[in-house]
Design a protein around this motif. Structure first.
Motif, PDB file in Angstrom:
ATOM      1  N   ASP A 196      13.339  21.248  -8.943  1.00 61.71           N
ATOM      2  CA  ASP A 196      14.095  20.135  -9.509  1.00 61.71           C
ATOM      3  C   ASP A 196      15.410  19.971  -8.743  1.00 61.71           C
ATOM      4  O   ASP A 196      16.471  20.403  -9.196  1.00 61.71           O
ATOM      5  CB  ASP A 196      14.345  20.395 -11.006  1.00 61.71           C
ATOM      6  CG  ASP A 196      14.887  19.157 -11.708  1.00 61.71           C
ATOM      7  OD1 ASP A 196      15.320  18.214 -11.020  1.00 61.71           O
ATOM      8  OD2 ASP A 196      14.875  19.147 -12.960  1.00 61.71           O
TER       9      ASP A 196
ATOM     10  N   GLY B   2      16.727  25.745 -11.253  1.00 65.48           N
ATOM     11  CA  GLY B   2      16.065  24.560 -10.678  1.00 65.48           C
ATOM     12  C   GLY B   2      14.832  24.899  -9.872  1.00 65.48           C
ATOM     13  O   GLY B   2      14.140  24.002  -9.379  1.00 65.48           O
TER      14      GLY B   2
ATOM     15  N   PHE C   3      18.356  18.144 -10.619  1.00 65.99           N
ATOM     16  CA  PHE C   3      19.155  18.991 -11.517  1.00 65.99           C
ATOM     17  C   PHE C   3      20.108  19.869 -10.708  1.00 65.99           C
ATOM     18  O   PHE C   3      21.301  19.970 -11.019  1.00 65.99           O
ATOM     19  CB  PHE C   3      18.258  19.866 -12.401  1.00 65.99           C
ATOM     20  CG  PHE C   3      19.026  20.979 -13.064  1.00 65.99           C
ATOM     21  CD1 PHE C   3      19.890  20.707 -14.118  1.00 65.99           C
ATOM     22  CD2 PHE C   3      18.919  22.287 -12.603  1.00 65.99           C
ATOM     23  CE1 PHE C   3      20.636  21.715 -14.710  1.00 65.99           C
ATOM     24  CE2 PHE C   3      19.666  23.302 -13.189  1.00 65.99           C
ATOM     25  CZ  PHE C   3      20.521  23.021 -14.241  1.00 65.99           C
TER      26      PHE C   3
ATOM     27  N   SER D 282      23.106  17.783  -9.311  1.00 67.30           N
ATOM     28  CA  SER D 282      24.136  17.330 -10.258  1.00 67.30           C
ATOM     29  C   SER D 282      24.896  18.518 -10.852  1.00 67.30           C
ATOM     30  O   SER D 282      26.113  18.438 -11.053  1.00 67.30           O
ATOM     31  CB  SER D 282      23.556  16.421 -11.350  1.00 67.30           C
ATOM     32  OG  SER D 282      22.520  17.076 -12.030  1.00 67.30           O
ATOM     33  N   ALA D 283      24.199  19.634 -11.101  1.00 66.48           N
ATOM     34  CA  ALA D 283      24.893  20.800 -11.665  1.00 66.48           C
ATOM     35  C   ALA D 283      25.793  21.471 -10.615  1.00 66.48           C
ATOM     36  O   ALA D 283      26.879  21.952 -10.947  1.00 66.48           O
ATOM     37  CB  ALA D 283      23.891  21.797 -12.240  1.00 66.48           C
TER      38      ALA D 283
END
Lengths: 204, 204
Positions: free
Chosen positions: B160, B202, B163, B166-167
């Motif tokens: 992912d 992720g 994810f 953005s994290a």
């Protein structure tokens, strides 16, 4: 020793009046800052809302900055208390997510905090020292809440509560910024996955 | 069709002059904003540094905000290129850490970006739409870099990438804010542990 005991009863007398007046001003200031923004809001508007004289407001809070700091202190202390109660009840991740969900209703407060924190990061900003302590307090208080709950076995064992607290605060500030910039950005799901990852790392 | 080919040679003629002049102004503006801050810096100061007329600077960049956006675009595009090259070479975590370490040398740039991002999160801010796109671009470009390196098997498989991107950006912004507020705060070690935790999450 006098035969008249001088133990001041709480919530009476001139000091209590001062404290009550200050609390009223802080509550009115919070509304005004939310409505007009920190830059747009003024001590005069706050005085008008309370039907107080401008001089009286200035007596308790000489500048708008003093008042902002009082608003933020009140806000932080309420949030921290609730968060630490929730950590023992819900676990670290669910407690933090519950607070993040509550904050979705007040983007203007969160935006004000984001702008102020960044501006006050400059060492020549008048609220700089206050913000240095604010972040220390938030990290330390969250780490203490995690350690207490972990030692009481209310939550699974956390080996490095300091790492978990500072990384939680960071991920939270950062995802919240992305959400403030674009409200279509789903911060809650990412926050939960990120918190769980950080907690696993801090529990190894 | 004319018998004189009209294919404009690159880097010559009036358009190339315009591009070169704009690039000079952007470079001077970056220095001035670093030296005097965004609020303290002025188009006049930038014109003076370049020995250009104020009118000429205004012709290329009508307001200080236009110029700031040009500075940030240049800055972001250089950073993104380098980061995506590094991801394939060093892996996601080491590439991001290398960039974070380089940024330790320019707290004033990072502070300017932190203040601007928070201010421009308001939908009525003139640079709002630009910041919405900026964060989308940063997330998308980092996710694409991770996906490309993962598919080429230059790095372990990442399930992912959206994810993770953005994290990463969020944790990075947040830890950097804590470091900007208090330079004694060691962001690099926490960033590495947080990045590794997010990458594991992720990759599941």
């Amino acid at each position: 020793m006098s035969d008249t005991p001088r133990i001041a009863p709480p919530r009476r007398g001139p000091y209590a009046n001062t404290a009550r007046r200050k609390a009223e001003i802080v509550a009115a200031a919070a509304s005004v800052f939310m409505r007009s923004g920190y830059r747009g809001g003024s001590l005069r508007e706050i005085a008008r809302d309370l039907e107080l004289s401008f001089t009286s407001v200035k007596h308790h809070f000489p500048t708008k900055e003093h008042l902002l700091i009082a608003v933020l202190e009140e806000y932080d202390s309420l949030e921290t208390e609730q968060l630490n109660r929730d950590i023992a009840l819900l676990g670290v991740v669910d407690a933090a997510i519950a607070l993040a969900v509550r904050n979705l209703d007040k983007p203007e407060t969160e935006r004000l905090l984001a702008v102020m924190s960044a501006e006050a990061s400059s060492s020549d900003h008048p609220a700089h020292e206050w913000f240095v302590r604010r972040y220390e307090n938030i990290r330390n208080s969250m780490a203490a809440g995690i350690r207490t709950a972990s030692e009481a076995e209310a939550i699974p064992f956390v080996a490095d509560a300091d790492f978990v607290a500072s990384a939680f605060v960071a991920l939270w500030d950062g995802l919240q910024l992305q959400w403030l910039i674009d409200p279509r950005f789903d911060m809650i799901d990412r926050l939960r996955r990120g918190f769980e990852a950080i907690l696993r790392e801090g529990s190894r």
